[in-house]
Write a protein that holds these residues in place. Sequence first.
Motif, mmCIF file in Angstrom:
data_model
loop_
_atom_site.group_PDB
_atom_site.id
_atom_site.type_symbol
_atom_site.label_atom_id
_atom_site.label_comp_id
_atom_site.label_asym_id
_atom_site.label_seq_id
_atom_site.Cartn_x
_atom_site.Cartn_y
_atom_site.Cartn_z
ATOM 1 N N THR A 62 0.860 -1.188 0.000
ATOM 2 C CA THR A 62 0.000 0.000 0.000
ATOM 3 C C THR A 62 0.899 1.243 0.000
ATOM 4 N N PRO A 63 1.024 1.888 -1.151
ATOM 5 C CA PRO A 63 2.012 2.971 -1.223
ATOM 6 C C PRO A 63 1.647 4.202 -0.401
ATOM 7 N N LEU A 64 2.661 4.975 -0.098
ATOM 8 C CA LEU A 64 2.470 6.297 0.519
ATOM 9 C C LEU A 64 2.144 7.255 -0.622
ATOM 10 N N ILE A 65 1.029 7.969 -0.497
ATOM 11 C CA ILE A 65 0.606 8.860 -1.590
ATOM 12 C C ILE A 65 0.506 10.309 -1.109
ATOM 13 N N ILE A 66 1.082 11.214 -1.892
ATOM 14 C CA ILE A 66 0.950 12.655 -1.601
ATOM 15 C C ILE A 66 0.243 13.272 -2.796
ATOM 16 N N GLN A 67 -0.832 13.972 -2.548
ATOM 17 C CA GLN A 67 -1.632 14.504 -3.655
ATOM 18 C C GLN A 67 -2.160 15.889 -3.317
ATOM 19 N N GLY A 68 -2.248 16.753 -4.317
ATOM 20 C CA GLY A 68 -2.825 18.074 -4.108
ATOM 21 C C GLY A 68 -2.337 19.039 -5.172
ATOM 22 N N ALA A 69 -2.749 20.289 -5.040
ATOM 23 C CA ALA A 69 -2.348 21.300 -6.023
ATOM 24 C C ALA A 69 -0.828 21.373 -6.086
ATOM 25 N N GLY A 70 -0.301 21.366 -7.305
ATOM 26 C CA GLY A 70 1.159 21.288 -7.445
ATOM 27 C C GLY A 70 1.747 22.419 -8.258
ATOM 28 N N ALA A 71 0.996 23.471 -8.502
ATOM 29 C CA ALA A 71 1.542 24.613 -9.238
ATOM 30 C C ALA A 71 0.808 25.876 -8.821
ATOM 31 N N GLY A 72 1.506 27.002 -8.965
ATOM 32 C CA GLY A 72 0.890 28.279 -8.602
ATOM 33 C C GLY A 72 1.805 29.056 -7.666
ATOM 34 N N GLY A 73 1.728 30.382 -7.762
ATOM 35 C CA GLY A 73 2.645 31.241 -7.023
ATOM 36 C C GLY A 73 2.577 31.079 -5.515
ATOM 37 N N GLU A 74 1.366 31.181 -4.952
ATOM 38 C CA GLU A 74 1.253 31.187 -3.481
ATOM 39 C C GLU A 74 1.705 29.860 -2.880
ATOM 40 N N ILE A 75 1.301 28.734 -3.501
ATOM 41 C CA ILE A 75 1.676 27.452 -2.883
ATOM 42 C C ILE A 75 3.147 27.121 -3.125
ATOM 43 N N THR A 76 3.697 27.610 -4.228
ATOM 44 C CA THR A 76 5.136 27.398 -4.441
ATOM 45 C C THR A 76 5.920 28.239 -3.427
ATOM 46 N N ALA A 77 5.487 29.495 -3.248
ATOM 47 C CA ALA A 77 6.154 30.378 -2.277
ATOM 48 C C ALA A 77 6.053 29.800 -0.865
ATOM 49 N N MET A 78 4.941 29.142 -0.581
ATOM 50 C CA MET A 78 4.775 28.515 0.735
ATOM 51 C C MET A 78 5.851 27.443 0.967
ATOM 52 N N GLY A 79 6.140 26.677 -0.088
ATOM 53 C CA GLY A 79 7.206 25.670 0.023
ATOM 54 C C GLY A 79 8.542 26.334 0.330
ATOM 55 N N VAL A 80 8.791 27.481 -0.302
ATOM 56 C CA VAL A 80 10.061 28.198 -0.093
ATOM 57 C C VAL A 80 10.107 28.772 1.330
ATOM 58 N N LEU A 81 8.999 29.374 1.753
ATOM 59 C CA LEU A 81 8.974 29.976 3.094
ATOM 60 C C LEU A 81 9.116 28.897 4.177
ATOM 61 N N GLY A 82 8.462 27.742 3.948
ATOM 62 C CA GLY A 82 8.599 26.636 4.909
ATOM 63 C C GLY A 82 10.069 26.237 5.065
ATOM 64 N N ASP A 83 10.785 26.216 3.944
ATOM 65 C CA ASP A 83 12.220 25.907 3.991
ATOM 66 C C ASP A 83 12.980 26.978 4.774
ATOM 67 N N LEU A 84 12.605 28.248 4.539
ATOM 68 C CA LEU A 84 13.295 29.342 5.251
ATOM 69 C C LEU A 84 13.088 29.187 6.759
ATOM 70 N N ILE A 85 11.880 28.840 7.152
ATOM 71 C CA ILE A 85 11.595 28.667 8.591
ATOM 72 C C ILE A 85 12.470 27.550 9.171
ATOM 73 N N LYS A 86 12.641 26.466 8.397
ATOM 74 C CA LYS A 86 13.521 25.377 8.867
ATOM 75 C C LYS A 86 14.946 25.895 9.048
ATOM 76 N N VAL A 87 15.416 26.655 8.056
ATOM 77 C CA VAL A 87 16.799 27.155 8.128
ATOM 78 C C VAL A 87 16.959 28.082 9.334
ATOM 79 N N LEU A 88 15.952 28.936 9.576
ATOM 80 C CA LEU A 88 16.062 29.882 10.702
ATOM 81 C C LEU A 88 16.259 29.142 12.025
ATOM 82 N N SER A 89 15.691 27.949 12.130
ATOM 83 C CA SER A 89 15.839 27.234 13.401
ATOM 84 C C SER A 89 17.161 26.457 13.467
#
Length: 367
Positions: A338-365
Motif C-alpha cells: 500500500t504505497p504512501l501517496i501525496i496529492q494536491g495542487a502542485g503549481a501556482g505562485g502562493e503554494i510554491t512560495a509557501m514551500g520556499v517559506l517553509g524551507d526558510l523557517i527550517k533554516v532559521l531554526s
Amino acid sequence: MSTQKQVFIAVIGAGGVGKCFLGQLADLAARRPSTRLSLCYITTSKKAVYSKDYSDISITGAIDSLAASTQTPLPIPALVDYLAAAPAKVVLVDNTSSELVADAYPLILSRGISIVTPNKKAFTSSYKHWQDIFAAAAASGAKVYHEASCGAGLPVISTVKDLVETGDQILRVEGIFSGTLSFLFNSFAPASPTGAAVGKWSSEVAKAKELGYTEPDPRDDLNGMDVARKLTILARLAGLPVESPASFPVESLIPKELESVASGDEYLEKLPQYDSQMEELKAAAEKEGKVLRYVGSVDVTTQSLKVGLQSFDRSHPFGALKGSDNIFTFYTKRYGSTPLIIQGAGAGGEITAMGVLGDLIKVLSQI
Ligand code: NHO
C-alpha cells in the motif's frame, strides 16, 4: 536586554513566485518577533536594491523600491562577497529559474550562505554538481533546501528525505508531477463527465495557455523536461546517481514537425494540423475503458527511469485526478503493497512560495 536574533535575507527573482514569497515573508516577519528578518538585497534580472551598510529594505515596499531603483544586480562573485561580509547569518532565496545562479550554489554555500529555492536547475544539472552542492554545505555548515522544486508546497522532498534517513528503502516512485500536464489531460481525457465540453488537443492546449497554466511557450511544458527534472531530483534523493534529465527516455508531446518552429504562437497556430495523433492515442485508451495520463516513474531496484504517456483505469488514482493536481506515489519496503501517496495542487505562485517559506523557517531554526 533584547534576545532578538538577526538573519539577513537576500532575494533573487521577483516574478510570480518571488512576489508571493515577499508577501508571505512580510507576514512571517510580523509574526516572528524572536528573529529580525532583515531584507538586505533584492534583485530581478535588470534591477537591484541594496546598500553597503546592509540597511533593512522594507519587505512590503520591496517591489516598489525595485521599480524605482537605478541600481543593477551585482555579478555573482561580488554578490557572494557582499553577503559573506554581512554582520549576521545570511539566507539567499533563489526565486529564479536561472542556470547562472544555480551554477554558483557550491560557491555560495562554501561561504556559509544558506539557500532556499524552488529552482530545479541546480539539482538537475550534472550529478557532480549535485554532489558539490551538498559537500559545500556540509563543509561550511550552511543549509540548502528545495522543497518547492517538486510539487510546489506539497511535502514531497521532506517526505523522501525522512523515508531515506529513517532507514526505509524506496523501491519505486511514480506519479503525475506537472500541474500543467495534469490539467491538460484531466480536461482532454476526463475520467468522468465534467460538464465542460472536451475540445480537440490543440484547443485544450490553447485553453491551458489562456488560463495561465502553461509556460509562455507551451512547448516548455509539453517537451516533458519539467517532469524529467522532478524525476531526476526524486531518483537522486532515493539513492540513484542519475547523471541528468537527458539520461533516460522522455516522451515529448510536441509533434516532430513543430519542435523547431520559431515561437510558441506559431506552434499553437499549427498544432490543429496534428490533432489526429493525440486523438488516436486517446481513442485507443478509451477502447480499453482507460484514460491517458502523463507519468514519471523510477524503479530504484532496476535503476530505470522514464517519462511519458500511459493509460489508466478511470478509477485509478492517476485516472481520477482533478484540475492541475499532482500525485506522488512511493512504494517502499516499510509501506509494503500500500504505497504512501501525496496529492494536491502542485503549481501556482502562493503554494510554491509557501514551500520556499517553509524551507526558510527550517533554516532559521538551524543557523
Ligand atoms: P518568473 O515569473 O519568470 O520570475 C523569475 C524572476 O527571476 C524574475 O523576476 C526575473 O527577473 C528574475 N531573474 C531571472 N534570472 C535572473 C538572474 N540571473 N538574476 C536575477 N534575477 C533573475 O518565474 P516564477 O514563475 O516566479 O518561477 C520562479 C522559480 O520557481 C522557477 O525556478 C520555477 O521553475 C520555480 N517554480 C515555479 C512554480 C510555479 O508554479 N510558478 C512551481 C515550481 C517551481 O510548483 C510549480 C511547478 O512546478 C509549475 C510547473 N510548471 C508545473 O507543475 O506545471
